[in-house]
Design a protein around this motif. Sequence first.
Motif, PDB file in Angstrom:
ATOM      1  N   VAL A  36     -42.559  85.511  24.684  1.00 22.28           N
ATOM      2  CA  VAL A  36     -41.415  86.243  25.250  1.00 22.28           C
ATOM      3  C   VAL A  36     -41.811  86.728  26.641  1.00 22.28           C
ATOM      4  N   LYS A  38     -39.692  88.014  29.112  1.00 18.32           N
ATOM      5  CA  LYS A  38     -38.720  88.898  29.769  1.00 18.32           C
ATOM      6  C   LYS A  38     -39.403  89.842  30.760  1.00 18.32           C
ATOM      7  N   ASN A  59     -34.548  87.806  26.795  1.00 16.64           N
ATOM      8  CA  ASN A  59     -33.522  88.604  26.121  1.00 16.64           C
ATOM      9  C   ASN A  59     -32.402  89.090  27.032  1.00 16.64           C
ATOM     10  N   VAL A  81     -33.431  85.648  22.639  1.00 14.61           N
ATOM     11  CA  VAL A  81     -33.746  86.574  21.546  1.00 14.61           C
ATOM     12  C   VAL A  81     -33.025  87.912  21.666  1.00 14.61           C
ATOM     13  N   MET A 159     -33.534  86.014  11.399  1.00 11.77           N
ATOM     14  CA  MET A 159     -34.406  86.675  12.371  1.00 11.77           C
ATOM     15  C   MET A 159     -34.332  88.175  12.139  1.00 11.77           C
ATOM     16  N   VAL A 161     -36.425  92.187  13.360  1.00  8.42           N
ATOM     17  CA  VAL A 161     -37.462  93.001  13.998  1.00  8.42           C
ATOM     18  C   VAL A 161     -37.870  94.056  12.976  1.00  8.42           C
ATOM     19  N   MET A 196     -44.035  90.061  16.053  1.00  6.26           N
ATOM     20  CA  MET A 196     -44.171  90.288  17.485  1.00  6.26           C
ATOM     21  C   MET A 196     -45.643  90.579  17.788  1.00  6.26           C
ATOM     22  N   SER A 197     -45.910  91.130  18.955  1.00  8.20           N
ATOM     23  CA  SER A 197     -47.311  91.301  19.370  1.00  8.20           C
ATOM     24  C   SER A 197     -48.172  92.044  18.353  1.00  8.20           C
ATOM     25  N   ARG A 212     -42.240  85.734  17.839  1.00 11.67           N
ATOM     26  CA  ARG A 212     -41.767  86.090  19.186  1.00 11.67           C
ATOM     27  C   ARG A 212     -42.769  87.073  19.778  1.00 11.67           C
ATOM     28  N   ILE A 213     -43.674  86.568  20.587  1.00 13.23           N
ATOM     29  CA  ILE A 213     -44.800  87.389  21.044  1.00 13.23           C
ATOM     30  C   ILE A 213     -44.747  87.557  22.556  1.00 13.23           C
ATOM     31  N   GLY A 214     -44.665  88.819  22.982  1.00 16.48           N
ATOM     32  CA  GLY A 214     -44.605  89.122  24.405  1.00 16.48           C
ATOM     33  C   GLY A 214     -45.911  89.656  24.932  1.00 16.48           C
ATOM     34  N   THR A 215     -46.019  90.991  24.946  1.00 13.72           N
ATOM     35  CA  THR A 215     -47.092  91.666  25.681  1.00 13.72           C
ATOM     36  C   THR A 215     -48.509  91.281  25.258  1.00 13.72           C
ATOM     37  N   ARG A 221     -45.253  94.543  30.507  1.00 19.47           N
ATOM     38  CA  ARG A 221     -44.115  94.084  31.293  1.00 19.47           C
ATOM     39  C   ARG A 221     -43.998  94.915  32.560  1.00 19.47           C
TER      40      ARG A 221
HETATM   41  C1  LIG Z   1     -39.391  91.775  23.722  1.00 17.53           C
HETATM   42  C2  LIG Z   1     -39.125  91.169  22.404  1.00 17.53           C
HETATM   43  C3  LIG Z   1     -40.161  90.608  21.635  1.00 17.53           C
HETATM   44  C4  LIG Z   1     -41.608  90.637  22.070  1.00 17.53           C
HETATM   45  O1  LIG Z   1     -42.113  91.930  21.950  1.00 17.53           O
HETATM   46  P1  LIG Z   1     -43.669  92.265  22.156  1.00 17.53           P
HETATM   47  O2  LIG Z   1     -43.844  93.547  21.446  1.00 17.53           O
HETATM   48  O3  LIG Z   1     -43.890  92.361  23.625  1.00 17.53           O
HETATM   49  O4  LIG Z   1     -44.437  91.168  21.534  1.00 17.53           O
HETATM   50  C5  LIG Z   1     -39.819  90.020  20.428  1.00 17.53           C
HETATM   51  N1  LIG Z   1     -38.555  89.990  19.979  1.00 17.53           N
HETATM   52  C6  LIG Z   1     -37.527  90.509  20.678  1.00 17.53           C
HETATM   53  C7  LIG Z   1     -36.159  90.436  20.114  1.00 17.53           C
HETATM   54  C8  LIG Z   1     -37.780  91.118  21.903  1.00 17.53           C
HETATM   55  O5  LIG Z   1     -36.758  91.650  22.594  1.00 17.53           O
END
Ligand SMILES: *Cc1c(COP(=O)(O)O)cnc(C)c1O
Length: 225
Positions: A36, A38, A59, A81, A159, A161, A196-197, A212-215, A221
Amino acid sequence: MSTPGLHERLETVRAGIADAARLAGRSVDTITPIVVTKFHPASLVRELAGLGVHDVGENRHQEAQAKAAELADLGLTWHFVGQVQGKKARQVRGYASVIHSVDRESLVTALASDESGIDCFVQVNLTADPGRGGVEPARLEPLVEAVLAAPGLRLLGLMAVAPLGEEPRRAFARVRALSERVRPLAPEATALSMGMSLDYAEAIAEGATHLRIGTAITGNRPAHG
Ligand SMILES: *Cc1c(COP(=O)(O)O)cnc(C)c1O
């Protein structure tokens, strides 16, 4: 130009996914990690592509559309997402291959199309707060039926969270149970977009197919307005 630590963080997460899969007795081939990106510039996505990343997630529509256009040469798979506004739905279809956040019948109507099919997930809200994205579990079946009936939409699965304040593994077990509940309606929609992360290992233990892995990969960010 390269982002300090990016490669190391990516390799750490890849190893973490492999470990969690092994612990769960699953093949990593059944798991699609989505990075991810964003709020990060297109240049970072280009670096990730250079490190072998194929699937990226965004997103916010305008940001996603601009990056996808700028990076069209890379052949990436774009996952949307975030919340989709009905009036932007057709535009999101233009660049996204997968929409993870189908959460209401009106959005299904807006996304329906005679064009080639787009993959999607129905997002489930695991909190008691209706302002959060996702359909409440009690209303899941009618939404699944609407997606199945809509032309041009292919339902991959569910899906979610994990809510703050709930043990993530328990939350993901709830998603797995909801997926089994809709199985008679949608036998092929077995995918689970969760993790996620901070909780992807727990998600893998409960059967996640799309992370869905971001940070954990991108680093923090950049500030945004
Ligand atoms: C930002 C986001 C993520 C990633 O989040 P991290 O905590 O940075 O891994 C995953 N899913 C959705 C829906 C997000 O908005």
